[in-house]
Scaffold this motif. Structure first.
Motif, PDB file in Angstrom:
ATOM      1  N   ALA A 433      -1.989   0.247  -2.565  1.00  0.00           N
ATOM      2  CA  ALA A 433      -2.141   1.095  -3.749  1.00  0.00           C
ATOM      3  C   ALA A 433      -3.149   2.184  -3.421  1.00  0.00           C
ATOM      4  CB  ALA A 433      -2.603   0.275  -4.946  1.00  0.00           C
ATOM      5  N   ARG A 467      -1.324   7.821  -8.622  1.00  0.00           N
ATOM      6  CA  ARG A 467      -1.334   6.513  -7.962  1.00  0.00           C
ATOM      7  C   ARG A 467      -0.004   6.319  -7.253  1.00  0.00           C
ATOM      8  NH1 ARG A 467      -3.283   1.263 -10.888  1.00  0.00           N
ATOM      9  NH2 ARG A 467      -5.220   2.281 -10.289  1.00  0.00           N
ATOM     10  N   GLU A 469       2.193   3.587  -4.664  1.00  0.00           N
ATOM     11  CA  GLU A 469       2.296   2.236  -4.106  1.00  0.00           C
ATOM     12  C   GLU A 469       3.287   2.259  -2.954  1.00  0.00           C
ATOM     13  OE1 GLU A 469       2.921  -1.225  -6.361  1.00  0.00           O
ATOM     14  OE2 GLU A 469       1.152  -0.945  -7.628  1.00  0.00           O
TER      15      GLU A 469
END
Length: 641
Positions: A433, A467, A469
């Protein structure tokens, strides 16, 4: 699912109706005066700060007592790094009920501590940052809790942050529960909002009490009391170890059934299947931060037991008349390894006092006793061992602790542990992450693409940060953090945790730069370094002793370069050697142990002493390194394409 969310939101809006606690096992009796709970969360989300507030508000300290901040982080290394490394337990009294609290590490590398801690408790406080939300370690600890069928209380911390997005974070936690295949009873969890630093909690984000009473009420109502069978003989599983200078090794265990008394005869069920009989010479229970002597402890209590000098984690304390061993706690396998051996550099023995293979072997054996997630294997050379662990940080912490104890070591490059599945080579893959400012999305995507990463999702919260991932081969992350921080100008935040094994991904890009390698022994000079700093980034300052094969800097180009870092300015007919003394040197880059392990290549290693961290080549001689490089090049050219 929506109905479940609505009912929980109604409950958290102020109605004191909690789920009825259900004992984990169908034993006929319970101890209503006791609760055992673990606090789990991602690193830096506020677990230890919350434990501080719980201790203060339960009257564990005097009003004028001088207590360190994050009092549970007792190791020097924990205080320096600001993280919890070892799981530790404390106890607070709430009315007539004693609450045993286990503070667990928030970093995935110390997951073995979390797994052991969960075997001692009946419920979990899952702490989540109101801005960052669930991160990889949150997934890891929650998966372990759900597998153990433990009830969960969600605590949303730091709701006073200006960038808090509480409602979205709660929904992300619901999605995480669904992603981990939680059943309907597990998804029905209560929610508490809090500001751990100020010691405030409440059932609604905008309605916090002045203390943690709402959190304690929810905890007592949700976490079931320990259950036991009154007719069952004594059983206690050793889940941790400690030592006392007065009574020797202490076995930390939770009493499953029966009662253990000071001075009684016990059956010690060893890991090898044998049963020995011993005496419980001392018995301690936890009161706040202290261990206090006790005459006896009943089922559900977490105790420290003396009188078993060779006890190890996973062994069982039982009734001598009817010994029944408990199953050993399963711990996830390690995914990374390093080689560790004696210091073989020309400067060996000048800074540390523990330099022999015998001393290192004894220290590693001692570490194995209390660290169940480590593996130590011998190698072809008797003075070198292979250390297997969960990640770079766990291995670096072990080396750092040994360094502070006076050891001199040589540490090799971290390598991932592969395994064969159906005849094919598989390697560990990590879930990463990354939080970065929007401006750096492109450069981070490019860096990870070179490491064969696969994007899982990208979310832009509209605050200027995004963000992302990814699933990345674990070996692609070795050395990535330094480059990542450089490219994001120090603004990027990265967390990763082991996900699964996948088929081998092929060759990956390694470090793009080479090394500046000293070609002789002697002290470095400002005159030599002023010329070398144009070639790359230096790791040493003037006046530092170097030797042939030692890495003094990072070359801007991809190949290694042998340099003379000891060259002095000579006297000539025109001027004295001391003229033009002003030399402008760029300060050298300081390197921590973790950065050193990330930086080195396969033919390099790290020399670790109590006062220095040096990078060097495995082979000191420049001519031998060149011969080996030429030989490899000829072999590649000769091999059919």
């Amino acid at each position: 699912m929506l109905d479940a969310r609505k009912s929980l939101k109604a409950r958290s809006a102020g109605k004191n109706e909690y789920l009825q606690p259900v004992p984990r096992r169908d034993f006929p009796a319970t101890r209503d005066d006791l609760r055992n709970v673990a606090i789990v969360a991602h690193v830096d989300h506020g677990k230890t700060t919350l434990v501080d507030a719980m201790l203060w508000q339960s009257g564990s300290f005097r009003a004028n007592q001088d207590v360190n901040e994050r009092v549970m982080d007792s190791m020097d290394l924990e205080r320096e790094k600001g993280i919890t490394i070892l799981a530790k337990n404390t106890a607070v009294q709430r009315g007539d009920t004693k609450i045993n609290i286990i503070d667990t590490p928030g970093h995935a590398d110390f997951g073995g501590e979390v797994e052991r801690g969960l075997t001692m408790v009946d419920g979990v406080l899952l702490l989540v940052d109101a801005s960052e939300g669930p991160l990889p370690q949150t997934r890891f600890v929650l998966r372990k809790a759900l597998e153990s069928r433990l009830p969960v209380v969600l605590v949303v911390n730091k709701v006073d942050r200006p960038d808090a997005r509480t409602e979205e974070v709660v929904n992300e936690v619901y999605e995480l529960f669904l992603d981990l295949d939680a059943d309907e009873t597990q998804i029905e969890f209560p929610i508490v909002y809090c500001i751990a630093r100020e010691g405030k909690a409440g059932l609604a984000e905008d309605d916090l009490a002045d203390d943690l009473t709402p959190l304690f009420d929810v905890l007592l109502a949700t976490v079931p009391p320990p259950s036991y069978d009154p007719d069952h003989p004594l059983q206690a599983l050793v889940t941790n170890l400690d030592a006392s200078p007065y009574v020797g090794r202490l076995a930390l265990c939770r009493v499953r059934h029966g009662t253990i008394r000071k001075g009684q005869q016990i059956a010690w069920c060893r890991a090898d299947g044998t049963i020995e009989y011993a005496k419980a010479t001392e018995l301690f229970i936890t009161d706040a931060l202290d261990r206090v002597p006790a005459e006896e402890a009943g089922p559900g209590e977490i105790v420290a037991l003396a009188g078993l000098p060779g006890v190890t984690i996973g062994e069982t304390i039982a009734d001598p008349d009817d010994p029944r061993p408990l199953p050993v706690t399963a711990v996830d396998e390690p995914s990374l390894s390093i080689t560790l051996g004696i210091n073989t550099s020309p400067l060996a023995g000048t800074e540390g006092d523990k330099v022999t293979a015998r001393q290192i072997a004894a220290r590693l054996e001692q570490e194995l006793v209390g660290n169940v997630s480590l593996r130590i294997n011998p190698t072809e050379r008797p003075e070198v061992w292979e250390i297997q662990g969960r990640g770079e940080l766990q291995l670096a912490v072990l080396v750092e602790i040994m360094r502070r104890e006076g050891f001199e070591l040589t540490v090799g490059k971290p390598e991932v542990l592969t395994k064969q599945v159906d005849g094919k080579r598989h390697e560990p893959v990590e879930r990463v992450a990354i939080d970065v400012p929007e401006d750096y999305i492109g450069v981070v995507t490019q860096m990870l693409a070179l490491r064969k990463a696969r994007m899982q999702q990208m979310v832009n919260h509209g605050t200027g940060w995004a963000r992302m991932e990814y699933l990345v081969p674990a070996r692609g992350l070795i050395g990535f953090r330094t480059e990542f921080l450089t490219e994001t100008r120090g603004a990027g935040i990265m967390h990763h945790v082991f996900e699964r094994y996948e088929p081998w991904h092929g060759e990956l890009r390694t470090r793009p730069s080479g090394s500046l390698v000293a070609d002789r022994r002697g002290p470095t000079t400002a005159f030599a370094l002023s010329n070398l700093q144009e070639r790359g980034v230096l790791f040493v300052a003037p006046g530092v002793d170097v030797y042939e094969g030692m890495i003094v800097g990072e070359n801007a180009r991809s190949e290694d370069m042998d340099v003379n870092a000891c060259k002095e300015k000579k006297l000539t007919n025109m001027r004295a050697s001391s003229s033009d003394e002003l030399v402008r040197l760029i300060p050298p880059r300081p390197i921590s142990l973790e950065q050193a392990l990330e930086f080195i290549r396969n033919d390099e290693c790290v020399e670790v002493t109590p006062t220095s961290i040096r990078l060097r080549k495995v082979e000191f001689s420049s001519s031998k390194r060149q011969s080996a490089t030429s030989r490899r090049k000829r072999e590649l050219e000769a091999s059919p394409s």
